[in-house]
Design a protein around this motif. Structure first.
Motif, PDB file in Angstrom:
ATOM      1  N   LEU A  85      -3.561   7.304  -2.604  1.00 31.57           N
ATOM      2  CA  LEU A  85      -3.068   8.608  -2.036  1.00 31.57           C
ATOM      3  C   LEU A  85      -1.640   8.906  -2.790  1.00 31.57           C
ATOM      4  N   THR A  99     -12.888   1.685   8.943  1.00 33.80           N
ATOM      5  CA  THR A  99     -12.468   1.642   7.324  1.00 33.80           C
ATOM      6  C   THR A  99     -13.250   2.744   6.616  1.00 33.80           C
ATOM      7  N   THR A 142     -10.086  -5.735   4.921  1.00 32.86           N
ATOM      8  CA  THR A 142      -9.962  -4.278   5.404  1.00 32.86           C
ATOM      9  C   THR A 142      -8.436  -4.212   5.005  1.00 32.86           C
ATOM     10  N   LEU A 189      -5.113   9.763   9.522  1.00 32.22           N
ATOM     11  CA  LEU A 189      -5.118   8.439   8.680  1.00 32.22           C
ATOM     12  C   LEU A 189      -4.177   7.503   9.343  1.00 32.22           C
ATOM     13  N   PHE A 190      -3.281   7.886  10.256  1.00 35.14           N
ATOM     14  CA  PHE A 190      -2.310   6.743  10.786  1.00 35.14           C
ATOM     15  C   PHE A 190      -3.196   6.090  12.013  1.00 35.14           C
ATOM     16  N   ILE A 204     -11.042   3.253  -8.119  1.00 35.26           N
ATOM     17  CA  ILE A 204     -11.719   3.181  -6.778  1.00 35.26           C
ATOM     18  C   ILE A 204     -13.128   2.470  -7.011  1.00 35.26           C
ATOM     19  N   GLU A 213     -14.447   8.645  -3.863  1.00 36.49           N
ATOM     20  CA  GLU A 213     -13.922   7.846  -2.841  1.00 36.49           C
ATOM     21  C   GLU A 213     -14.942   7.932  -1.499  1.00 36.49           C
ATOM     22  N   TYR A 272     -11.760   5.738   7.360  1.00 33.81           N
ATOM     23  CA  TYR A 272     -10.504   6.122   6.683  1.00 33.81           C
ATOM     24  C   TYR A 272     -10.622   6.471   5.458  1.00 33.81           C
ATOM     25  N   LYS A 290     -10.881  -9.153   7.998  1.00 32.59           N
ATOM     26  CA  LYS A 290      -9.974  -8.347   8.647  1.00 32.59           C
ATOM     27  C   LYS A 290      -8.835  -8.227   7.483  1.00 32.59           C
ATOM     28  N   ILE A 320      -1.719  -5.958   8.179  1.00 37.40           N
ATOM     29  CA  ILE A 320      -2.880  -6.256   8.545  1.00 37.40           C
ATOM     30  C   ILE A 320      -3.310  -7.638   7.759  1.00 37.40           C
ATOM     31  N   LEU A 323       1.348   4.127   6.070  1.00 39.81           N
ATOM     32  CA  LEU A 323       0.117   3.625   5.926  1.00 39.81           C
ATOM     33  C   LEU A 323      -0.034   2.125   4.907  1.00 39.81           C
ATOM     34  N   THR A 350      -6.009   2.159  -0.779  1.00 44.28           N
ATOM     35  CA  THR A 350      -6.407   3.342  -0.458  1.00 44.28           C
ATOM     36  C   THR A 350      -4.994   4.288  -0.419  1.00 44.28           C
ATOM     37  N   SER A 376      -9.514   9.854   3.994  1.00 46.21           N
ATOM     38  CA  SER A 376      -8.520  10.146   2.432  1.00 46.21           C
ATOM     39  C   SER A 376      -9.219  10.880   1.663  1.00 46.21           C
ATOM     40  N   VAL A 422      -7.156  -0.033  13.475  1.00 42.15           N
ATOM     41  CA  VAL A 422      -7.704  -1.193  12.510  1.00 42.15           C
ATOM     42  C   VAL A 422      -7.008  -2.560  12.784  1.00 42.15           C
ATOM     43  N   ILE A 433      -6.887  -0.785   2.785  1.00 40.59           N
ATOM     44  CA  ILE A 433      -6.226   0.214   3.419  1.00 40.59           C
ATOM     45  C   ILE A 433      -5.096   0.262   2.400  1.00 40.59           C
ATOM     46  N   ALA A 468      -5.941   3.662  11.029  1.00 41.87           N
ATOM     47  CA  ALA A 468      -4.971   2.507  10.519  1.00 41.87           C
ATOM     48  C   ALA A 468      -4.701   1.647  11.318  1.00 41.87           C
ATOM     49  N   ILE A 484       1.193  -0.543   6.882  1.00 42.01           N
ATOM     50  CA  ILE A 484       0.181  -0.914   7.996  1.00 42.01           C
ATOM     51  C   ILE A 484      -0.916  -1.892   7.456  1.00 42.01           C
ATOM     52  N   ILE A 493     -13.850  -2.558  13.107  1.00 44.40           N
ATOM     53  CA  ILE A 493     -12.814  -2.359  12.094  1.00 44.40           C
ATOM     54  C   ILE A 493     -13.475  -1.955  10.905  1.00 44.40           C
ATOM     55  N   VAL A 494     -14.958  -2.306  10.574  1.00 45.53           N
ATOM     56  CA  VAL A 494     -15.468  -1.804   9.323  1.00 45.53           C
ATOM     57  C   VAL A 494     -15.857  -0.548   9.438  1.00 45.53           C
TER      58      VAL A 494
END
Lengths: 184, 356
Positions: free
Chosen positions: A47, B40, A36, B20-21, A133, B63, B43, A33, A24, A17, A43, B47, B27, A40, B24, A20, B36-37
């Motif tokens: 995790l 997110t 975002t 999640l994958f 966060i 979160e 996502y 973008k 991006i 993740l 986040t 999580s 996105v 990701i 992602a 990825i 996309i927003v």
């Protein structure tokens, strides 16, 4: 082998993740973008921290039941530990051996951790990530505000177009200066 | 190790991680910024679910409120002010980032071989200080939620810094984008929301259900924020979560009834003063403890004359300190979030009815 995979598959998933998100961020020229992608990535780091703090068989780090003066024969233990446990801890400070279940034989006499009956997950990563966060959304808002101003100044949010506009302006200014010098 | 392999846990982890994958990758592939927003936000919500599965209830709470709520709204606001789609990229331009990411990922995965196993109680992160907080909190702080105890007391100085960061970010956004006063200067829009409020649902109003439902929901959301605030010591929650939820109540009001109506209810000046006041309360508790003769943010000195001398079992002082500090966090976070939202919303062109 299976045990090795089962103990680590979530690290690998989180790394996937994260990558990825990184992809991006690198690949996209669009600034929104890109943000975002960064969020990701961020986040995924959260995790990762939380997965490190997980203890098998543990529960959320909120003291309950006998650990917090609840029911059961431990009521008297709880009552005296309210005043006594601090002194007890001072008398037997948690040694370097201490862990969340405590393999220290003296500690297991009391439960998972000295003085506790239940098993809990590690609260420390939770605290770090909780504030991260909120700080993360604040910095995200700052990034978005900058993008809004970039759009107002350049009329685009594609990074390469912004760079080209900058280059064109710089070249034009240099050209003007050269023209002014030769005229003089 | 075999006793730690629990099939149910493994299945939940695999299900949430694969979702999640999927999100992602979507996105990464999409070009519509709106999609996309929204993804997110999905996502973040996923999580948050995984955080619950990993026992991090406080984190999941934050979160869900912040990642899925506020940041999605802010991103939508920024998207309205910039662009709706990302430009298509060239295929060959993907090769470089792909290579970098593949190499980085391979190195990180190689590093996991030395990592402690999932759920290992004897791993380095789970020993020492984390275990010590668990063991000492009941006697030293006297609150069941250890996360709150660490956040507001043991690491209160950290949290002061983080509250300061949130306040500073709110200030910076407001300096970049304004305090939302632009929405008032645009003559034709001023009072539009107010007028709609007065007229009530009428002919040509497409959002009757949204308005009625939010009118019912907003007071409940505000009340819930206070519940989260004052139960933060007993259950998941605390100043950060409550602050965001309180801000969400204002944001929802603004989204449904228009920013001018929201500025009437909670003015931009009020919001930023509340944010500053919150930070001052937090720092003020620190100075109070200094005056009482203790260290900065050493709550044991508070109420010490009532509960006996300065003693490490003075949990009343701890309770008072944590409560005051959490109120400071609530005010700083909610004020900053509302200020940030106003900064974006004050610039955004009003959403026309057909765009809803």
């Amino acid at each position: 082998m299976l045990e090795f995979i089962l103990a680590r598959y979530n690290y690998w998933a989180i790394i996937g993740l994260m990558m990825i998100g990184l992809y991006i961020t690198f690949q996209s020229a669009n600034l929104i973008k890109r943000l975002t992608g960064l969020s990701i990535f961020q986040t995924s780091v959260f995790l990762f921290y939380i997965t490190l703090g997980k203890v098998t068989g543990g529960s959320a780090p909120i003291l309950f039941g006998r650990d917090y003066g609840g029911h059961g024969e431990a009521a008297d233990h709880a009552a005296d530990s309210a005043t006594g446990a601090a002194g007890e801890l001072a008398a037997h400070p948690p040694g370097p051996d201490m862990s969340l279940t405590g393999h220290d034989p003296e500690a297991t006499a009391y439960g998972p951790i000295a003085g506790l009956y239940e098993t809990y997950s590690n609260p420390l990563p939770h605290v770090l990530i909780l504030t991260a966060i909120v700080v993360g959304v604040a910095t995200l808002a700052l990034g978005l505000a900058l993008i809004v101003r970039i759009r107002e100044a350049y009329g685009t949010v594609e990074a390469d177009e912004v760079a080209r506009a900058d280059l064109d302006t710089a070249l034009a200014e240099a050209g003007d200066r050269k023209a002014a010098e030769s005229a003089a | 190790m075999s006793d730690s392999v629990n099939l149910g846990v493994v299945l939940v982890n695999i299900a949430l991680l694969s979702m999640l994958f999927v999100v992602a990758i979507a996105v990464a592939r999409l070009r519509s910024l709106f999609a996309i927003v929204m993804l997110t936000g999905v996502y973040s919500l996923l999580s948050a679910m995984w955080f619950v599965a990993l026992d991090a209830v406080d984190v999941a709470f934050t979160e869900a409120a912040v990642g899925a709520g506020v940041s999605t709204v802010l991103m939508l606001g920024a998207m309205l002010l910039t662009a709706r789609t990302a430009r298509a990229d060239k295929r060959w331009a993907r090769i470089g980032p792909m290579l970098v990411v593949a190499v980085t990922g391979a190195v990180l995965i190689y590093a996991t071989i030395d990592m402690p196993g999932f759920g290992d109680v004897h791993s380095l992160p789970n020993t020492y200080v984390g275990a010590e907080y668990m063991a000492r909190t009941k006697a030293e702080i006297g609150v069941p939620n250890v996360v709150t105890a660490v956040l507001a007391s043991y690491r209160g100085f950290d949290t002061l810094g983080e509250t300061g960061v949130v306040f500073t970010a709110g200030l910076a956004v407001a300096l970049l984008l304004g305090f939302g006063e632009r929405s008032l200067s645009a003559g034709h829009r001023a009072g539009a929301g107010r007028q709609r409020l007065k007229e009530g649902p009428g002919k040509g109003d497409h959002h009757v259900i949204v308005r009625v439902v939010s009118k019912v929901l907003i007071p409940v959301i505000a009340l819930y924020a206070l519940y989260v605030q004052f139960h933060g010591e007993l259950s998941p929650g605390g100043g950060f979560q409550a602050g965001v939820i309180l801000a969400v109540a204002v944001i929802l009001y603004s989204l449904v009834f228009g920013i001018s109506a929201a500025l009437d209810a909670v003015s931009a000046g009020f919001a930023r003063r509340v944010a500053a006041l919150g930070l001052m309360i937090y720092a003020g508790v620190g100075f109070w403890t200094l005056i009482e003769g203790g260290l900065f943010l050493d709550y044991y000195t508070l109420l010490a004359h009532e509960g006996g001398d300065h003693h490490s079992a003075n949990t009343h002082g701890q309770h008072l300190g944590i409560m005051l500090v959490e109120i400071g966090v609530l005010l700083a976070v909610s004020g900053s979030m509302v200020t940030i939202f106003y900064a974006f919303a004050g610039r955004a062109p009003e959403i026309r009815d057909e765009d809803w």
